[in-house]
Every structure is written in structure tokens, then in C-alpha cells.
Motif scaffolding. Structure first.
Motif, PDB file in Angstrom:
ATOM      1  N   THR A  85       0.840  -1.194   0.000  1.00 25.66           N
ATOM      2  CA  THR A  85       0.000   0.000   0.000  1.00 25.66           C
ATOM      3  C   THR A  85       0.875   1.243   0.000  1.00 25.66           C
ATOM      4  N   GLN A  86       0.295   2.367  -0.380  1.00 22.57           N
ATOM      5  CA  GLN A  86       1.062   3.598  -0.509  1.00 22.57           C
ATOM      6  C   GLN A  86       1.064   4.391   0.794  1.00 22.57           C
ATOM      7  N   GLY A  87       1.847   5.457   0.825  1.00 19.22           N
ATOM      8  CA  GLY A  87       1.855   6.362   1.963  1.00 19.22           C
ATOM      9  C   GLY A  87       3.248   6.802   2.346  1.00 19.22           C
ATOM     10  N   VAL A 105      -6.648  10.325   2.534  1.00 16.10           N
ATOM     11  CA  VAL A 105      -7.616   9.622   3.377  1.00 16.10           C
ATOM     12  C   VAL A 105      -8.080  10.541   4.510  1.00 16.10           C
ATOM     13  N   THR A 157      -7.957   7.409  -3.957  1.00 15.27           N
ATOM     14  CA  THR A 157      -7.644   7.695  -2.554  1.00 15.27           C
ATOM     15  C   THR A 157      -6.493   6.853  -2.012  1.00 15.27           C
ATOM     16  N   LEU A 158      -6.530   5.540  -2.246  1.00 18.28           N
ATOM     17  CA  LEU A 158      -5.547   4.648  -1.638  1.00 18.28           C
ATOM     18  C   LEU A 158      -5.205   3.526  -2.601  1.00 18.28           C
TER      19      LEU A 158
END
Length: 337
Positions: free
Chosen positions: A149-151, A243, A266-267
Motif C-alpha cells: 500500500t502507498q503512503g 484519506v 484515494t488509496l
């Protein structure tokens, strides 16, 4: 603080997250030691590290380039200690830092939950900074750690004590957002992390689980309970990237077609991603349920706010831990009280 070339970073609790962050730093030339379990030490000595992500990263580091140890003595040389142990191990980790680390070391808590920073600072003379890891890492075996997942990482940088570490993370193409106070960010991450248990109990990949509206209804229910508790305490969880925690339950309740459109912007989640709690159940390890959904239940009880869905999820995870047979592969209806 030492310069960038000699800055010593020690990852204490080098599991999936610690090996991924540490491996990315090593691949970029940083001076890093990993402290973790003998099982991973053996895997990495034999296979080295392979680090991949949902987008484009595909790095390898040979075993001969990696200092992975089970010996806590290495903490004595650390300029920065990145703490990646489970929240239930925070007190024991603090005791190790107190015993072995220099008083001048800076400790960054890259842990789930919302109370570890305060617990560490109450126990240690070292500077303690809160950190947050937004992405999911899954160990695929043979030294391969995949970020699904990204971030961006988040770190407090009080009095600018983290500049050398921030430089190393930048060199490793690990984006970092810097804050004066990370509390609201940690509560935003808590809202997101309430899905960890739902994913673990479902036994299916995150993308598949979130593509199922019935499972999303369960996640929306636990998040609504948590948001009610935080509102009563006067806490506003921070936005994390795109988010917005307060909107998440409503987005999750959208019909599948609309949800996919919103989620796509968004994600980013790749098909391989699973929650760390799923991995804990599969490996028969204690989970962090008491520090995630259990935190909501505890705070709700103090405020006399009922949290029946979170309470049920906690009991289901504890039952799965006791059974020791991995994920129970429960349906969405079984996750509701």
C-alpha cells in the motif's frame, strides 16, 4: 549528531516493517544494523533481502551487506534507534534501550497504537519521537518483503534532532512527512488500522476484502464506533494523504462501483497486500488487537460509550490466537455481533 556518512541507525524489532525500512536504507548506503528474531536472521543470511512495492521498487541486498543480529549490544553504537516492535513489547524494548543504548541516542517509535511514545519517554532518558508507518508490509519468504500500500512515513522532529535520519530516508526514497506533534496523525492511523483485524479474520487479501461491500460494512461499523469515542474525548484524527478518517465509514458504505471509483483515487492497494495481523495469526504470534480495536473498547468503556462491534472483533481475534490455527476465514456476517 554525527554526519550523514557515519550516522548509525539500529532497527530494534526487525520484523516485516523493520526489515523493509532497514533494507531500503541499506540499499541506499546507510549504516544500519537490524536486531530481530533468529528465524529472519537465518532467512536473510541465506537469501539476502529483496524489497518490492506496489509501484516500482525492486531492490536486492546481498546477505554479506546486511548486519542482522540477535545481540542487543549493537544498540550502544546507535545514533538513531527505530523501534519497530509490537506494542505489547514496548516495555521490554524500553528496558533494552535503557540497558544498552547511549543517552544521546534518538529513539523513533515506528509502532502501531497511540500510547507508545509517552510510555517510552516516561521510561527513558533518551529523546523519544513518535513515528508512523502508513504502509503495509508482507513477508513473502526467502528474504522478500513487499510493500502493498502507498503512503509517506511520518516523524516528529522536535528541535530538529532528526535531520540526519531524514536525509538517509530521503536517500532511500522513503518519503517522510514531518510534524511538531504526531498525536492526531496517530489517531488517524488508528482509524485505518481498525481494518487489520477484519482482514485477518477474513483470511483474504486486502483488495479482495475491501472489494466486498459486506466486509466494508463491518469496517465502517468499527470506525463509526471509534470516531464517536474520539469525538467524545475531543480528538480529531488527522487526514493521512488523501484519506480523511471522518469520511471513511461513509465511503466504505458506497455501492461497489462507486466505492471502486473513490478508492482508486484515494488509496493504492495491490492484490498481494494483507494486514500484519493476518501474518501474526498465520505464524501463531500474539497480535496487537488490544492496542487497536481494544483501545477503542477501553476508551469507550471509560466514557460509557458502547462499542459492540469492536468488542466482538476483539473477542474473535483472541479466540483465533488461542486456537493457533491461523485465520479462521470468517464471513462478514460472522464478524458482526
Amino acid at each position: 549528531m554525527t554526519n550523514n556518512k557515519t550516522t548509525k541507525i539500529v532497527i530494534l524489532g526487525a520484523g516485516s516493517v523493520g526489515c523493509y525500512i532497514g533494507g531500503c536504507l541499506i540499499a541506499a548506503g546507510a549504516n544500519v544494523s537490524l536486531v530481530g528474531r533468529a528465524r529472519l536472521q537465518h532467512d536473510i543470511a541465506q537469501h539476502g533481502l529483496r524489497l518490492t512495492d506496489w509501484e516500482h521498487r525492486n531492490s536486492t541486498v546481498s546477505g554479506s551487506e546486511i548486519h542482522f543480529t540477535t545481540d542487543n549490544d549493537v544498540l550502544a553504537a546507535a545514533d538513531f534507534i527505530l523501534l519497530c516492535v509490537k506494542s505489547l513489547d514496548t516495555e521490554s524494548a524500553a528496558a533494552l534501550i535503557k540497558q544498552y543504548a547511549s543517552p544521546n541516542a534518538v529513539v523513533v517509535s515506528f509502532q502501531n497504537g497511540v500510547g507508545n511514545g509517552e510510555l517510552l519517554q516516561a521510561s527513558l532518558q533518551q529523546t523519544v519521537l513518535k513515528g508512523m508507518v502508513p504502509f503495509n508490509i508482507f513477508y513473502q519468504g526467502e528474504g522478500h518483503f513487499h510493500c502493498g500500500t502507498q503512503g509517506s512515513l511520518a516523524i516528529e522532529n522536535k528541535d530538529n534532532v532528526c535531520q540526519a535520519l531524514l536525509t538517509q530516508l530521503h536517500n532511500a526514497t522513503l518519503p517522510v512527512d514531518v510534524y511538531n506533534d504526531l498525536t492526531s496523525v496517530q489517531y488517524g492511523k488508528l482509524i485505518i488500522n481498525l481494518n487489520n483485524a477484519v482482514n485477518a479474520l477474513s483470511g483474504i487479501p486486502l483488495q479482495q476484502q475491501l472489494g466486498n461491500r459486506d466486509y466494508r460494512k463491518v469496517v465502517a461499523a468499527v470506525q463509526k464506533e471509534a470516531l464517536a469515542v474520539l469525538k467524545a474525548k475531543g480528538i480529531t484524527p488527522a487526514r493521512l494523504g488523501k484519506v480523511i478518517p471522518s469520511l471513511m465509514p461513509y465511503i466504505l458504505l458506497l455501492p461497489n462501483g462507486l466505492f471502486k471509483l473513490v478508492a482508486a483515487s484515494t488509496l493504492k492497494i495491490d492484490p498481494q497486500a494483507r494486514s500484519s495481523m493476518y501474518e501474526d495469526l498465520e505464524l501463531n504470534r500474539p497480535t496487537e488487537i488490544d492496542f487497536l480495536n481494544g483501545e477503542v473498547v477501553r476508551k469507550g468503556a471509560i466514557l460509557n460509550i458502547h462499542t459492540p462491534v469492536n468488542s466482538h472483533i476483539v473477542s474473535l481475534v483472541k479466540r483465533a490466537e488461542k486456537n493457533g490455527a491461523g485465520s479462521p476465514h470468517l464471513s462478514a456476517s460472522e464478524l458482526m455481533p
